[in-house]
Design a protein around this motif. Sequence first.
Motif, PDB file in Angstrom:
ATOM      1  N   GLY A 219      25.517  18.655 -10.760  1.00  0.00           N
ATOM      2  CA  GLY A 219      23.871  19.633 -10.562  1.00  0.00           C
ATOM      3  C   GLY A 219      23.821  20.356 -11.768  1.00  0.00           C
ATOM      4  O   GLY A 219      24.902  21.219 -12.309  1.00  0.00           O
ATOM      5  N   ALA A 220      22.550  21.490 -11.635  1.00  0.00           N
ATOM      6  CA  ALA A 220      22.494  22.435 -13.139  1.00  0.00           C
ATOM      7  C   ALA A 220      21.625  23.257 -12.211  1.00  0.00           C
ATOM      8  O   ALA A 220      20.499  22.372 -11.201  1.00  0.00           O
ATOM      9  CB  ALA A 220      21.723  22.158 -14.000  1.00  0.00           C
ATOM     10  N   ILE A 221      21.432  24.279 -12.650  1.00  0.00           N
ATOM     11  CA  ILE A 221      20.598  25.181 -11.549  1.00  0.00           C
ATOM     12  C   ILE A 221      20.399  26.424 -13.144  1.00  0.00           C
ATOM     13  O   ILE A 221      21.001  26.499 -14.455  1.00  0.00           O
ATOM     14  CB  ILE A 221      20.785  26.498 -10.938  1.00  0.00           C
ATOM     15  CG1 ILE A 221      20.300  27.379 -10.300  1.00  0.00           C
ATOM     16  CG2 ILE A 221      22.484  27.254 -11.595  1.00  0.00           C
ATOM     17  CD1 ILE A 221      20.161  28.724  -9.037  1.00  0.00           C
ATOM     18  N   GLY A 222      18.636  26.299 -13.491  1.00  0.00           N
ATOM     19  CA  GLY A 222      17.910  27.200 -15.206  1.00  0.00           C
ATOM     20  C   GLY A 222      16.727  27.627 -14.504  1.00  0.00           C
ATOM     21  O   GLY A 222      16.318  27.466 -12.802  1.00  0.00           O
ATOM     22  N   ILE A 223      16.127  28.253 -15.020  1.00  0.00           N
ATOM     23  CA  ILE A 223      14.957  29.361 -15.245  1.00  0.00           C
ATOM     24  C   ILE A 223      14.307  28.467 -15.831  1.00  0.00           C
ATOM     25  O   ILE A 223      15.103  28.122 -16.920  1.00  0.00           O
ATOM     26  CB  ILE A 223      15.673  30.876 -15.285  1.00  0.00           C
ATOM     27  CG1 ILE A 223      16.618  31.073 -14.860  1.00  0.00           C
ATOM     28  CG2 ILE A 223      14.711  31.874 -15.930  1.00  0.00           C
ATOM     29  CD1 ILE A 223      16.853  32.692 -15.306  1.00  0.00           C
ATOM     30  N   VAL A 224      12.882  28.291 -16.033  1.00  0.00           N
ATOM     31  CA  VAL A 224      12.411  28.266 -17.034  1.00  0.00           C
ATOM     32  C   VAL A 224      10.739  28.655 -16.885  1.00  0.00           C
ATOM     33  O   VAL A 224      10.423  29.208 -16.468  1.00  0.00           O
ATOM     34  CB  VAL A 224      11.258  26.362 -16.361  1.00  0.00           C
ATOM     35  CG1 VAL A 224      13.183  25.422 -17.216  1.00  0.00           C
ATOM     36  CG2 VAL A 224      10.536  25.945 -14.979  1.00  0.00           C
ATOM     37  N   ALA A 225       9.615  28.707 -18.236  1.00  0.00           N
ATOM     38  CA  ALA A 225       9.171  29.742 -18.227  1.00  0.00           C
ATOM     39  C   ALA A 225       8.694  29.269 -20.064  1.00  0.00           C
ATOM     40  O   ALA A 225       9.293  29.154 -20.377  1.00  0.00           O
ATOM     41  CB  ALA A 225       9.864  30.847 -18.671  1.00  0.00           C
ATOM     42  N   PRO A 226       7.163  30.458 -19.976  1.00  0.00           N
ATOM     43  CA  PRO A 226       6.204  29.214 -21.213  1.00  0.00           C
ATOM     44  C   PRO A 226       7.298  30.795 -22.416  1.00  0.00           C
ATOM     45  O   PRO A 226       7.380  31.241 -21.956  1.00  0.00           O
ATOM     46  CB  PRO A 226       5.638  30.513 -20.888  1.00  0.00           C
ATOM     47  CG  PRO A 226       5.146  30.628 -19.309  1.00  0.00           C
ATOM     48  CD  PRO A 226       6.156  30.556 -18.866  1.00  0.00           C
ATOM     49  N   SER A 227       7.573  29.693 -22.922  1.00  0.00           N
ATOM     50  CA  SER A 227       7.772  30.175 -24.710  1.00  0.00           C
ATOM     51  C   SER A 227       7.743  31.417 -24.665  1.00  0.00           C
ATOM     52  O   SER A 227       8.731  31.926 -25.843  1.00  0.00           O
ATOM     53  CB  SER A 227       7.736  28.818 -25.063  1.00  0.00           C
ATOM     54  OG  SER A 227       8.447  27.932 -25.340  1.00  0.00           O
ATOM     55  N   SER A 228       6.417  31.832 -24.577  1.00  0.00           N
ATOM     56  CA  SER A 228       6.254  33.481 -25.396  1.00  0.00           C
ATOM     57  C   SER A 228       6.797  34.585 -24.195  1.00  0.00           C
ATOM     58  O   SER A 228       6.618  35.352 -25.009  1.00  0.00           O
ATOM     59  CB  SER A 228       3.928  33.612 -24.118  1.00  0.00           C
ATOM     60  OG  SER A 228       4.250  33.286 -23.106  1.00  0.00           O
ATOM     61  N   ARG A 229       6.831  33.810 -23.226  1.00  0.00           N
ATOM     62  CA  ARG A 229       7.910  34.628 -22.265  1.00  0.00           C
ATOM     63  C   ARG A 229       9.854  34.729 -22.591  1.00  0.00           C
ATOM     64  O   ARG A 229      10.855  35.348 -21.941  1.00  0.00           O
ATOM     65  CB  ARG A 229       7.358  34.902 -20.858  1.00  0.00           C
ATOM     66  CG  ARG A 229       6.653  35.584 -20.487  1.00  0.00           C
ATOM     67  CD  ARG A 229       6.441  36.011 -19.525  1.00  0.00           C
ATOM     68  NE  ARG A 229       6.847  35.559 -18.453  1.00  0.00           N
ATOM     69  CZ  ARG A 229       5.868  34.180 -17.510  1.00  0.00           C
ATOM     70  NH1 ARG A 229       4.511  34.049 -17.769  1.00  0.00           N
ATOM     71  NH2 ARG A 229       5.801  33.493 -17.177  1.00  0.00           N
ATOM     72  N   ALA A 230      10.377  33.618 -23.255  1.00  0.00           N
ATOM     73  CA  ALA A 230      11.109  32.990 -23.503  1.00  0.00           C
ATOM     74  C   ALA A 230      11.950  32.997 -24.654  1.00  0.00           C
ATOM     75  O   ALA A 230      11.912  31.615 -25.137  1.00  0.00           O
ATOM     76  CB  ALA A 230      11.548  32.055 -22.708  1.00  0.00           C
ATOM     77  N   GLY A 231      12.293  33.822 -25.477  1.00  0.00           N
ATOM     78  CA  GLY A 231      12.295  33.869 -26.490  1.00  0.00           C
ATOM     79  C   GLY A 231      13.851  33.464 -26.465  1.00  0.00           C
ATOM     80  O   GLY A 231      14.692  33.415 -25.150  1.00  0.00           O
ATOM     81  N   VAL A 232      14.604  33.041 -27.834  1.00  0.00           N
ATOM     82  CA  VAL A 232      15.783  33.195 -28.173  1.00  0.00           C
ATOM     83  C   VAL A 232      17.035  34.043 -27.224  1.00  0.00           C
ATOM     84  O   VAL A 232      17.386  33.730 -26.486  1.00  0.00           O
ATOM     85  CB  VAL A 232      16.585  32.100 -29.406  1.00  0.00           C
ATOM     86  CG1 VAL A 232      18.151  32.391 -29.280  1.00  0.00           C
ATOM     87  CG2 VAL A 232      16.491  31.985 -29.829  1.00  0.00           C
ATOM     88  N   ARG A 233      16.427  35.224 -27.373  1.00  0.00           N
ATOM     89  CA  ARG A 233      17.562  36.386 -26.892  1.00  0.00           C
ATOM     90  C   ARG A 233      17.133  36.353 -25.208  1.00  0.00           C
ATOM     91  O   ARG A 233      18.223  36.196 -24.446  1.00  0.00           O
ATOM     92  CB  ARG A 233      16.897  37.877 -27.466  1.00  0.00           C
ATOM     93  CG  ARG A 233      17.783  38.116 -29.243  1.00  0.00           C
ATOM     94  CD  ARG A 233      17.183  39.433 -29.868  1.00  0.00           C
ATOM     95  NE  ARG A 233      17.254  39.074 -30.668  1.00  0.00           N
ATOM     96  CZ  ARG A 233      17.418  40.698 -31.885  1.00  0.00           C
ATOM     97  NH1 ARG A 233      16.205  42.261 -31.426  1.00  0.00           N
ATOM     98  NH2 ARG A 233      18.306  40.667 -33.385  1.00  0.00           N
ATOM     99  N   GLN A 234      15.975  36.385 -25.091  1.00  0.00           N
ATOM    100  CA  GLN A 234      16.028  36.348 -23.926  1.00  0.00           C
ATOM    101  C   GLN A 234      16.215  35.609 -22.899  1.00  0.00           C
ATOM    102  O   GLN A 234      17.277  35.703 -21.241  1.00  0.00           O
ATOM    103  CB  GLN A 234      14.064  36.519 -23.365  1.00  0.00           C
ATOM    104  CG  GLN A 234      13.819  36.766 -21.957  1.00  0.00           C
ATOM    105  CD  GLN A 234      14.634  37.520 -21.357  1.00  0.00           C
ATOM    106  OE1 GLN A 234      13.470  38.690 -21.733  1.00  0.00           O
ATOM    107  NE2 GLN A 234      15.490  37.658 -20.473  1.00  0.00           N
ATOM    108  N   LEU A 235      16.458  34.050 -23.353  1.00  0.00           N
ATOM    109  CA  LEU A 235      17.235  32.921 -23.071  1.00  0.00           C
ATOM    110  C   LEU A 235      18.874  33.392 -22.755  1.00  0.00           C
ATOM    111  O   LEU A 235      19.466  32.353 -21.577  1.00  0.00           O
ATOM    112  CB  LEU A 235      17.128  30.896 -23.718  1.00  0.00           C
ATOM    113  CG  LEU A 235      14.458  31.292 -23.141  1.00  0.00           C
ATOM    114  CD1 LEU A 235      15.297  29.759 -24.622  1.00  0.00           C
ATOM    115  CD2 LEU A 235      15.071  30.496 -22.305  1.00  0.00           C
ATOM    116  N   ASP A 236      18.849  34.097 -24.272  1.00  0.00           N
ATOM    117  CA  ASP A 236      20.751  33.595 -23.800  1.00  0.00           C
ATOM    118  C   ASP A 236      21.142  34.546 -22.418  1.00  0.00           C
ATOM    119  O   ASP A 236      22.185  34.633 -21.953  1.00  0.00           O
ATOM    120  CB  ASP A 236      21.068  35.165 -25.203  1.00  0.00           C
ATOM    121  CG  ASP A 236      21.676  33.345 -26.532  1.00  0.00           C
ATOM    122  OD1 ASP A 236      21.658  32.773 -26.090  1.00  0.00           O
ATOM    123  OD2 ASP A 236      21.303  33.508 -27.520  1.00  0.00           O
ATOM    124  N   SER A 237      20.010  35.734 -22.891  1.00  0.00           N
ATOM    125  CA  SER A 237      20.391  36.595 -21.732  1.00  0.00           C
ATOM    126  C   SER A 237      20.696  36.459 -20.128  1.00  0.00           C
ATOM    127  O   SER A 237      21.025  37.151 -19.200  1.00  0.00           O
ATOM    128  CB  SER A 237      19.243  37.841 -21.890  1.00  0.00           C
ATOM    129  OG  SER A 237      19.364  38.853 -20.573  1.00  0.00           O
TER     130      SER A 237
END
Length: 255
Positions: A219-237
Amino acid sequence: MGNADRHQVQSVVRAMDIMSSFSRIHPRLQLSELADAVGLPRSSTRRLALTLIEGGFLRQDAGGFYSLGGRLLELGGLVSNSSTLAALTARSMRKAHEITGETILVAEVSWIDQSTLITHKIEGLHALSVTSPVGKRTTLGNGCIGKAALSALPEDEADQVLARTSLVPRTSQSITDPQVLATHVARARAKGYAIETGEFLEGCSGVAVPILTGGRPVGAIGIVAPSSRAGVRQLDSWGRMLLSLANDEKREKRA
């Protein structure tokens, strides 16, 4: 007749067929619809349905419609809390939620039918957050959860799975080309986490890391959020943070 067929109890199989007839689109069904779904006469279907009602697995309203019973909800909670994934991700989920305040998901993957099933969730704290129901099963493909699970497979095996996967266009950003998805999976394999931007749900982005047992992704564990708060840099972090949390939890389990 195979060994599996010889060990099947037909009445149990038919009862499972009845319960599997319900879906998010069709949560209430009439007796005739149940009978058509399982391929039985109405009289036989009704006897099975009454037995399931007595056990709490079905219920029937005043209009005669059948729906799934509360006993399944109770058992579903037991499945969720006793699963291997629950034990492997409990600390990581809490920590990730404390740090980000976003929705945290855990999903198991079935390599038999190439699907993912959300088994655990912590809702986001923000007024605008992403929600995804526990118990939701989707085909493997678009989205960070599926890409993360695929990235933990050996490359040749992942390619074989991708060749059999039907890529459903869920949004305008969905990946429908297996070669493009293979590139995303390879990138996730190199980083240790997978990201998505609007591929699974319009305006939603996410990041996920695979969870393994015995060297195999379960399986996997993930974080999901509106794209307005989750740009590529934030997702990488977030991806690096999730990877660190998952590795720490793995080491603690071994200690």
